[in-house]
Design a protein around this motif. Sequence first.
Motif, mmCIF file in Angstrom:
data_model
loop_
_atom_site.group_PDB
_atom_site.id
_atom_site.type_symbol
_atom_site.label_atom_id
_atom_site.label_comp_id
_atom_site.label_asym_id
_atom_site.label_seq_id
_atom_site.Cartn_x
_atom_site.Cartn_y
_atom_site.Cartn_z
ATOM 1 N N ILE A 163 -7.150 2.066 3.204
ATOM 2 C CA ILE A 163 -6.830 1.849 4.622
ATOM 3 C C ILE A 163 -7.769 2.702 5.480
ATOM 4 C CG2 ILE A 163 -5.066 2.300 6.402
ATOM 5 C CD1 ILE A 163 -2.969 1.271 4.351
ATOM 6 N N MET A 190 -8.683 -2.083 3.363
ATOM 7 C CA MET A 190 -7.365 -2.706 3.542
ATOM 8 C C MET A 190 -6.954 -2.556 4.990
ATOM 9 S SD MET A 190 -4.971 -1.742 0.309
ATOM 10 C CE MET A 190 -3.472 -2.322 1.058
ATOM 11 N N ASP A 244 4.590 1.526 8.548
ATOM 12 C CA ASP A 244 4.938 1.256 7.145
ATOM 13 C C ASP A 244 5.182 -0.247 6.993
ATOM 14 O OD1 ASP A 244 6.349 3.228 4.706
ATOM 15 O OD2 ASP A 244 6.654 1.053 4.651
ATOM 16 N N PHE A 272 7.106 -1.729 4.862
ATOM 17 C CA PHE A 272 8.533 -1.993 4.583
ATOM 18 C C PHE A 272 9.370 -0.989 5.368
ATOM 19 C CE2 PHE A 272 6.426 -3.346 0.495
ATOM 20 C CZ PHE A 272 6.585 -4.713 0.684
ATOM 21 N N LYS A 314 12.002 1.285 7.116
ATOM 22 C CA LYS A 314 13.379 1.665 6.769
ATOM 23 C C LYS A 314 14.129 2.188 7.985
ATOM 24 C CE LYS A 314 11.588 2.192 2.245
ATOM 25 N NZ LYS A 314 10.189 1.775 2.508
ATOM 26 N N HIS A 358 9.094 3.173 11.881
ATOM 27 C CA HIS A 358 8.751 3.816 10.602
ATOM 28 C C HIS A 358 7.223 3.885 10.494
ATOM 29 C CE1 HIS A 358 9.425 4.002 5.929
ATOM 30 N NE2 HIS A 358 8.632 4.960 6.376
ATOM 31 N N LEU A 379 3.720 5.944 9.042
ATOM 32 C CA LEU A 379 3.173 6.838 8.024
ATOM 33 C C LEU A 379 2.015 7.607 8.645
ATOM 34 C CD1 LEU A 379 3.077 4.368 4.995
ATOM 35 C CD2 LEU A 379 4.799 6.123 5.466
ATOM 36 N N ASN A 420 7.782 12.672 0.618
ATOM 37 C CA ASN A 420 8.234 12.606 -0.766
ATOM 38 C C ASN A 420 7.140 13.234 -1.619
ATOM 39 O OD1 ASN A 420 10.574 11.203 -0.032
ATOM 40 N ND2 ASN A 420 9.476 9.249 -0.044
ATOM 41 N N GLN A 425 7.818 9.945 -4.696
ATOM 42 C CA GLN A 425 6.511 9.613 -4.106
ATOM 43 C C GLN A 425 5.876 8.462 -4.878
ATOM 44 O OE1 GLN A 425 3.606 12.813 -4.110
ATOM 45 N NE2 GLN A 425 2.183 11.653 -2.841
ATOM 46 N N GLU A 426 5.592 7.350 -4.162
ATOM 47 C CA GLU A 426 4.992 6.182 -4.811
ATOM 48 C C GLU A 426 3.494 6.138 -4.598
ATOM 49 O OE1 GLU A 426 7.134 2.803 -3.387
ATOM 50 O OE2 GLU A 426 8.930 3.335 -4.555
ATOM 51 N N VAL A 427 3.042 6.561 -3.443
ATOM 52 C CA VAL A 427 1.600 6.530 -3.159
ATOM 53 C C VAL A 427 1.073 7.966 -3.261
ATOM 54 C CG1 VAL A 427 -0.188 5.944 -1.474
ATOM 55 C CG2 VAL A 427 1.878 4.528 -1.642
ATOM 56 N N HIS A 432 1.475 11.816 2.661
ATOM 57 C CA HIS A 432 1.874 11.085 3.870
ATOM 58 C C HIS A 432 3.227 11.582 4.336
ATOM 59 C CE1 HIS A 432 3.173 8.804 0.318
ATOM 60 N NE2 HIS A 432 4.244 8.433 1.015
ATOM 61 N N HIS A 446 6.528 10.384 6.492
ATOM 62 C CA HIS A 446 7.243 9.246 7.078
ATOM 63 C C HIS A 446 7.857 9.760 8.370
ATOM 64 C CE1 HIS A 446 7.551 6.821 3.232
ATOM 65 N NE2 HIS A 446 7.353 8.024 2.719
HETATM 66 P P1 AMP Z 1 6.364 7.046 -0.763
HETATM 67 O O1 AMP Z 1 7.448 6.404 -1.592
HETATM 68 O O2 AMP Z 1 6.834 8.272 -0.045
HETATM 69 O O3 AMP Z 1 5.114 7.284 -1.570
HETATM 70 O O4 AMP Z 1 6.042 6.034 0.390
HETATM 71 C C1 AMP Z 1 5.050 5.075 0.328
HETATM 72 C C2 AMP Z 1 5.262 4.172 1.522
HETATM 73 O O5 AMP Z 1 4.090 3.442 1.716
HETATM 74 C C3 AMP Z 1 6.413 3.177 1.359
HETATM 75 O O6 AMP Z 1 7.353 3.365 2.413
HETATM 76 C C4 AMP Z 1 5.717 1.809 1.456
HETATM 77 O O7 AMP Z 1 6.488 0.853 2.148
HETATM 78 C C5 AMP Z 1 4.443 2.166 2.198
HETATM 79 N N1 AMP Z 1 3.286 1.307 1.965
HETATM 80 C C6 AMP Z 1 2.787 0.929 0.765
HETATM 81 N N2 AMP Z 1 1.686 0.183 0.922
HETATM 82 C C7 AMP Z 1 1.470 0.095 2.269
HETATM 83 C C8 AMP Z 1 0.491 -0.530 3.080
HETATM 84 N N3 AMP Z 1 -0.528 -1.236 2.545
HETATM 85 N N4 AMP Z 1 0.588 -0.418 4.420
HETATM 86 C C9 AMP Z 1 1.608 0.272 4.974
HETATM 87 N N5 AMP Z 1 2.558 0.907 4.266
HETATM 88 C C10 AMP Z 1 2.497 0.823 2.929
#
Ligand code: AMP
Length: 118
Positions: A7, A12, A28, A30, A32, A36, A38, A82, A89-91, A95, A97
């Motif tokens: 990004i 992206m 974000d 998705f 919440k 929301h 980031l 996270n 933490q997924e990414v 970051h 939120h």
């Molecule tokens: P985390 O679980 O704290 O790592 O949060 C990752 C966040 O990134 C989640 O809320 C996802 O919805 C968001 N996310 C993932 N891919 C993208 C994207 N391409 N653009 C915007 N938000 C994203």
Amino acid sequence: MCIFCKIVNGEMSANKIHENDDFLAFHDIFPKAPVHILIIPKEHIENFQSVSPETMAKMTPFIQEVAKILELDENGYRLITNNGPDGGQEVPHLHFHLLGGTKLKWPQMAEDAAKKAL
Ligand code: AMP
């Protein structure tokens, strides 16, 4: 390369709301909460545990500025990061939120965990 670095470099797309040389804020995908956002450093930093005090010192006023742009500075908002697997933490790119636009409830998950810990 991680998705948030993509990004930053334009590979992206994202719905950006504010940026400067060091940081970027975008919606974000998705959400919440009604709002929301980031907020990320443009430099790849894995998470809060590895960020330097110098970067945080610059990031703090940027986050405050984003809250003002969104007009959340008076009514308030929640700021979450996270950190690592147990933190959800997924990414793997630092970051924050920024959640707001309504009176947020404290997450049930945290309440349940707190009760168990007593
Ligand atoms: P985390 O679980 O704290 O790592 O949060 C990752 C966040 O990134 C989640 O809320 C996802 O919805 C968001 N996310 C993932 N891919 C993208 C994207 N391409 N653009 C915007 N938000 C994203």
